[in-house]
Design an enzyme around this catalytic site. Sequence first.
Site, PDB file in Angstrom:
ATOM      1  N   HIS A 137     -12.093  -3.706  -6.146  1.00 47.80           N
ATOM      2  CA  HIS A 137     -12.895  -4.416  -7.144  1.00 47.80           C
ATOM      3  C   HIS A 137     -14.095  -3.606  -7.622  1.00 47.80           C
ATOM      4  CE1 HIS A 137     -10.884  -8.397  -6.906  1.00 47.80           C
ATOM      5  NE2 HIS A 137     -10.526  -7.936  -5.715  1.00 47.80           N
ATOM      6  N   ASP A 196     -19.855   0.025 -13.045  1.00 47.96           N
ATOM      7  CA  ASP A 196     -19.308  -1.257 -12.605  1.00 47.96           C
ATOM      8  C   ASP A 196     -17.797  -1.210 -12.704  1.00 47.96           C
ATOM      9  OD1 ASP A 196     -19.762  -3.753 -11.546  1.00 47.96           O
ATOM     10  OD2 ASP A 196     -21.050  -4.420 -13.183  1.00 47.96           O
TER      11      ASP A 196
END
Length: 466
Positions: free
Chosen positions: A158, A371
């Site tokens: 993730h 991110d």
Amino acid sequence: MSRLVVVSNRVAPIDESKQTAGGLAVAVLAALKKSGGIWFGWSGTVLDTDASPTEPSLHQVGKLTYATQDLCRRDWDEYYNGFANQTLWPLFHYRPGLLSVSRRTMEGYDRVNAIFATGLAPLLRPDDMVWVHDYHLIPFARNLRDKGLGQRMGFFLHTPFPAPELLVVVPNHRDLVRDLCAYDLVGFHTEVDLRCFANYIRYEAGGEVEPLGPGQGMLIRAFGRQLLARAFPISIDTPALESVARTAARSRHAERLRESLVGRRLIIGVDRLDYSKGLPQRFEAFEQLLVSFPEHCNRVSFLQIAPPTREDVPEYVSIRRALSELAGRINGNFAEFDWVPIRYLNKSFGQRVLAGFYRLAHVGLVTPLRDGMNLVAKEYVACQDPEDPGVLVLSEFAGAAHELPEAMIVNPFDSEGVADALQRALTMPLEERRERHAAMLKTLRANSIGHWRESYVDALTRAPYA
């Protein structure tokens, strides 16, 4: 149909009424309820004992078994606070200057993964599929394989995956990639992350990489294993969030926010308080907007919501202090008796409240330094009024930028460039705003959280065995 066994650092609350809509928890629960299975992970409980228990607590809800394991303080500190969040997190977010490496925490990380694998192994059936989530649990499959288990096992990261030149900073980088190759399927958010992994396999591990075509991933042969690596961009439950936003705009919280603005425009940012989110740079970019375009003074407010996280880690204490000082300085320089430029809140809000805030905001400011995906960007788009939408200003270093090119794409390190993008967003004509928003919303509707889940499970079902 094979059962699905999901393994994650934390397990969603067993009382499902406590969960919010959207996100990984809802996607995982939907998959588990469909096939039946197990959700396994740390309970969140830290025990004052000398060793962690090796057997999980079980709780049955319909066809779903929640299996949670407590940790002793030493294991939690070395595995979670230590190697996972003081080594892997900064490394995977391209911040090598912030990482801490020690044999103690590396050993603790491996030890806890072994404890977890020992706890799960007796619960597995031969035809189960095991889906492991995130950087906390990279060695998990290898520990199961060492016990002779041959079930299909998939992993999804993730966070970003770093370039090989950065990954080799940690002494056990080869072990980490070897452990990833113990899975049958390794999933990433973006093609960039996939390429970084493939480059390590080629140039550091001496393995083979066979591209399988656009969107189909790569066949990896390394460390005596064959596996599939592929990008699966995670998303949100777009239709549900659109529906929530339509009514949330009339909620009590949204009305209070609207009244407090007194006709001013709103820029909003929502992030965990984390150094990867680029919050100091974001504050400086907003300050640059007021300097370069003074017509916005007393006409625009910036609301930054940043709930604290990992408060035991020194770097997070430091960034909280720095942001408070920065917000105070900017407000001190620009505030009027009836206007404060930056509203900086260290608290969290539920999804319905946030949906109402997003709906009111003329600009969504999402500027992480790095991110994996950043779902706030997608949530902001989904919550907009299609007839009068706001503008998303998005970092090029967020995974979402690969899917939402119609946003205002910026370099978060360039405060003047971000300020220019904010100026353009605040003055953008309605027709252009509608066109950009419609294109992004079309993407989100086509690639929902359900599509992400189903495409991953389907690929794991068909992934080649070694």
